[in-house]
Write an enzyme that holds these catalytic residues in place. Structure first.
Site, short mmCIF file in Angstrom:
data_model
loop_
_atom_site.label_atom_id
_atom_site.label_comp_id
_atom_site.label_asym_id
_atom_site.label_seq_id
_atom_site.Cartn_x
_atom_site.Cartn_y
_atom_site.Cartn_z
N LEU B 33 -5.46 16.30 2.59
CA LEU B 33 -4.42 17.05 1.67
C LEU B 33 -3.15 16.21 2.99
CD1 LEU B 33 -6.06 20.09 4.09
CD2 LEU B 33 -5.69 19.24 1.31
N HIS B 34 -1.86 16.14 1.77
CA HIS B 34 -0.92 15.28 2.72
C HIS B 34 0.40 16.78 3.45
CE1 HIS B 34 0.09 16.56 -1.23
NE2 HIS B 34 -0.66 15.59 -2.25
N HIS B 37 0.66 19.31 0.48
CA HIS B 37 -0.16 20.32 0.65
C HIS B 37 0.10 21.47 1.50
CE1 HIS B 37 -3.45 17.39 -0.93
NE2 HIS B 37 -3.46 18.64 -2.11
N LYS B 149 4.45 19.30 -8.38
CA LYS B 149 3.90 17.79 -8.57
C LYS B 149 2.99 17.90 -10.18
CE LYS B 149 1.11 14.93 -8.27
NZ LYS B 149 -0.01 14.41 -7.30
N VAL B 176 7.09 17.85 -2.50
CA VAL B 176 7.56 17.61 -1.12
C VAL B 176 7.43 15.10 -1.74
CG1 VAL B 176 6.48 17.30 0.92
CG2 VAL B 176 6.35 19.77 -0.25
N MET B 184 4.68 13.00 -2.51
CA MET B 184 3.67 13.08 -2.11
C MET B 184 1.44 13.44 -3.58
SD MET B 184 4.16 12.96 1.22
CE MET B 184 5.30 13.33 2.27
#
Lengths: 295, 295
Positions: B33-34, B37, B149, B176, B184
């Site tokens: 996760l980044h 997310h 994205k 993001v 990301m």
């Protein structure tokens, strides 16, 4: 009994019922209901708080040269039959809502869709799996009921529901037959008097297969040859296939053991009829017979 | 926060919550996760009674030569992040349960799956549509959240849910970005220092496209040529595609009007990165500008 045409209405009405903890039994049909369908509806009636029957002649499961246009429609009669049999909701959508312009999504159960009826009806089971997935999402039943007459369809739909984690039970009910043994089908009305008479040969061949397998015949090819020659005694028939396959993966079996499906599709004039019987493990029976002898 | 591994448990637990009239927001992920997310999870948290995050690296959406094995896994860190962000349930199934032996059912969104990323990743979106359909059937969310994205994925999943009549809302949230503009992605960690630096060119090219379109450039080929030459200034890149397509049907547009998606996929060494921007109707803007002048 309520007739619902809109997808959204169906979803909203049935969601409300679900919140009231009502269980929903679902019988998807293409209409032109016969006693086979009614046996499914009666079973659903027994086992659920609410019974939903869908009536929709699904265009995407018909090939371009098949009988979509002339497939029997008998909505008024169907409504009466549903009412009599205790149905709560008929879902009766139109094709434009089910397959709007730019429709693009299909569900396919690979392998199982390409054999038996899938061979001469390419795309048929993709159409079936797709419409049934859609109907399951609209109705969200606890249990859905299908007829054993469409054996391959039943296997495919069970696999689809299991694979896609659709939380429902699928029940497959025995084929209902006319007095002379012909399996009930909405397509039987296509047959002329002579074809109707001759069509009895299908069940005769299946019964004969069951009999000789019970008497120890294990070689599939021999059973199939016997059935084919019996069927060919009728004039004007064209065998599409006579097959003996594994009950779960539908792959042809050479030596009959475990549970097998003896299935056939035969054309009488322009009408293509299907039928089948399930034959339970011969080997196990023989083994248990032996065990008994030992005791 | 509860971690659920079994499909059946997930279905039973969440069904109970649904009966309590709890709304469920769902964020399907492949883990690692980044902040992208987390922005989806936060939105789900705001809008629902319960938030479910699934973590599952879906084998069927990876080609045989793709990075399934080395795709980053960071379950412990993911769990901490989910806890911090207010997730109620993590659904963390294993591949054997999701794709048991003899798995056969696939969902395919035709046409939309073959273009853009689908061209160089055949079967990828069939894998995506299949796993998302399965997850929707397991979680049965009210709303599911996806990132812009993965623009093509978002279009395909919206279409799939609509076509299969899955009763839920799909929300697509803005991409993001890192401070320097790089979108990301869990795959960014594959980049070495130099590649990481050079990867900024993707967003630069997208911003430049937006700019020149805003200034009146309408010919897609010219915009694409400009972007491609900008990207090629970086060493060691290989452009997979730079495309300008209709926002809904993903078909290439020659003259830019209405809503278009400017999308690209570029390899930096072995790492394939994607990014995109949506450009709103130029024509309409020009028209309204004209109208204002008239007044």
């Amino acid at each position: 009994m309520k007739i619902i045409k809109s997808i959204k209405n169906a979803q909203q009405i049935l969601e409300k019922e679900k919140f009231k903890r009502k269980t929903i039994g679902f019988v998807p049909t293409m209409g032109a209901l016969h006693i086979g369908h009614l046996s499914l509806i009666r079973r659903a009636r027994k086992e659920n708080d609410l019974v939903v029957v869908s009536i929709f002649v699904n265009p995407v499961q018909f090939g371009s040269k098949e009988d979509f246009k002339k497939y029997p429609r008998a909505f008024k009669k169907d409504v009466l039959l549903c009412k009599k049999t205790g149905v709560d909701f008929i879902f009766y959508p139109n094709a434009k809502d089910m397959y709007p312009k730019d429709y693009k999504t299909y569900v396919n159960v690979e392998d199982l869709s390409d054999c038996l009826c899938g061979k001469s009806r390419p795309g048929h089971f993709k159409g079936v799996a797709t419409i049934v997935a859609k109907l399951f999402n609209i109705i969200r039943p606890d249990t859905a009921y299908f007829g054993q007459k469409d054996a391959q369809q039943a296997v495919i739909i069970k696999k689809m529901a299991q694979n896609l984690n659709i939380p429902l039970k699928i029940k497959v009910m025995p084929t209902v037959r006319e007095k002379d043994g012909l399996a009930m089908s909405s397509r039987n009305i296509y047959l002329n008097a002579e074809e109707r008479k001759e069509a009895v040969v299908l069940y005769k061949a299946l019964k004969k297969a069951k009999e000789i397998i019970a008497h120890g015949k294990k070689n599939s090819q021999e059973v199939i040859a016997m059935m084919s020659s019996l069927i060919k005694q009728s004039r004007a028939v064209k065998i599409d296939y006579v097959s003996i396959v594994d009950f779960e993966n539908l792959k042809p079996v050479k030596i009959i053991k475990n549970r097998v499906l003896v299935a056939l599709a035969v054309r009488f004039g322009k009408t293509r009829l299907i039928d089948n019987v399930i034959i339970e493990s011969v080997k196990l029976k023989t083994q248990s017979a032996k065990l008994k002898l030992k005791v």
